[in-house]
Design an enzyme around this catalytic site. Structure first.
Site, PDB file in Angstrom:
ATOM      1  N   GLU A 100       0.900  -1.416   0.114  1.00  8.70           N
ATOM      2  CA  GLU A 100       0.081  -0.037  -0.073  1.00  8.70           C
ATOM      3  C   GLU A 100       0.911   1.394   0.054  1.00  8.70           C
ATOM      4  OE1 GLU A 100      -2.566  -0.538   3.392  1.00  8.70           O
ATOM      5  OE2 GLU A 100      -3.974  -1.723   2.136  1.00  8.70           O
ATOM      6  N   GLU A 131       7.395 -21.751   7.437  1.00  6.73           N
ATOM      7  CA  GLU A 131       7.991 -21.338   8.290  1.00  6.73           C
ATOM      8  C   GLU A 131       9.003 -21.786   9.189  1.00  6.73           C
ATOM      9  OE1 GLU A 131       5.055 -21.398  12.093  1.00  6.73           O
ATOM     10  OE2 GLU A 131       4.255 -20.573  10.292  1.00  6.73           O
TER      11      GLU A 131
END
Length: 290
Positions: A100, A131
């Protein structure tokens, strides 16, 4: 109390960081039970009650958030970049905040970069065991030619994600500033981060579902870091997004309104000016002053 033996990878060699004893609050039992028997109204009210505590938990972390922003601004002013690195929900939140920044502030997509364990596929679909790979985080950073000019913020609600923890540890060894956002105190991630942000939101409404309060806390902190950084870098004028990219009708209309307000123009004059200069800032900077 949890006893955790944490393993890190350093340039392909495995080593033990430490044996860490700490309370993993994000995995503690919810204060609520028999959720499936609750009416919808009661469910929503209870979730909302828990959510109200998140902003107060973030408030307690403001001094460390301030230090992270100061360091980030200094790094970016000197040609560096901001990296977010995480897994699962935490990784997705980092990517959201990074993605953004270009349309909102008109900066390069390479200025704020979000990395997630498992790569782009993991944005929409879970990637099994990604992960837990202790070496991949540093590899992903190296793929972006990470350097001492940059800053890396690790995001992990648990504070134990190997992908994130080892990446920050290796950054430290290469004189790259590190920070973290976590929701457990004294975690392995907090131990390795130079600037640890610990937002202790307590047990989740659904036990262990850290996409809820922990995720909300992380989003609030990320909002603060990127927004305050961009303000400090001069990407805002007054309170307006003068560098936003005109990618849709809503943003064009907003740009026109800004020019109308700042320059006392009609809608038609502001529209013509924006079409000529393409950005609000360029229109403001090049408007004739008599």
């Amino acid at each position: 109390m949890m006893l955790l033996l944490f393993i890190l990878s350093n340039f392909g060699k495995t080593k033990t960081l430490s044996i860490v004893s700490f309370i993993k609050i994000t995995e503690q039992d919810s204060s609520y039970d028999n959720l499936e028997q609750m009416p919808i109204k009661e469910l929503l009210s209870a979730i909302n009650k828990e959510d109200q505590s998140v902003a107060f938990a973030v408030e307690k972390s403001l001094p460390m958030i301030e230090k992270v922003v100061e360091t980030t601004v200094n790094q970016l002013k000197n040609g560096g970049r901001l990296f977010y690195i995480g897994a699962g929900t935490s990784g997705r939140l980092g990517i959201l905040d990074a993605s953004e920044c270009p349309p909102t502030y008109g900066v390069s997509p390479d200025l704020v970069i979000g990395l997630i364990a498992g790569g782009d596929t993991a944005i929409r679909h879970a990637v099994e065991n990604a992960e837990d790979n202790p070496s991949q985080g540093w590899i992903d950073l190296q793929n972006h030619l990470i350097s001492h000019k940059d800053i890396v913020i690790g995001i992990a609600a648990s504070g134990t994600t190997p992908y994130v923890v080892n990446a920050l540890q290796t950054c430290n060894q290469n004189n790259i500033p590190t920070a973290c956002i976590t929701c457990n105190p004294n975690s392995p991630l907090s131990q390795v981060a130079q600037f640890p942000i610990e937002v202790i939101v307590g047990p989740e409404f659904i036990t262990g579902s850290s996409r809820m309060k922990a995720g909300t806390a992380q989003k609030l902190v990320l909002n603060m870091i990127s927004t305050a950084t961009m303000v400090q870098l001069g990407r805002i004028k007054g309170n307006r997004m003068v560098d936003m990219k005109m990618t849709n009708a809503k943003l064009i209309e907003r740009g026109v309104r800004i020019l109308q307000t700042e320059l006392a123009l009609s809608a038609e004059e502001a529209t013509n000016l924006l079409q000529k200069h393409k950005t609000v800032r360029a229109a403001l900077d090049n408007y004739p002053i008599f």
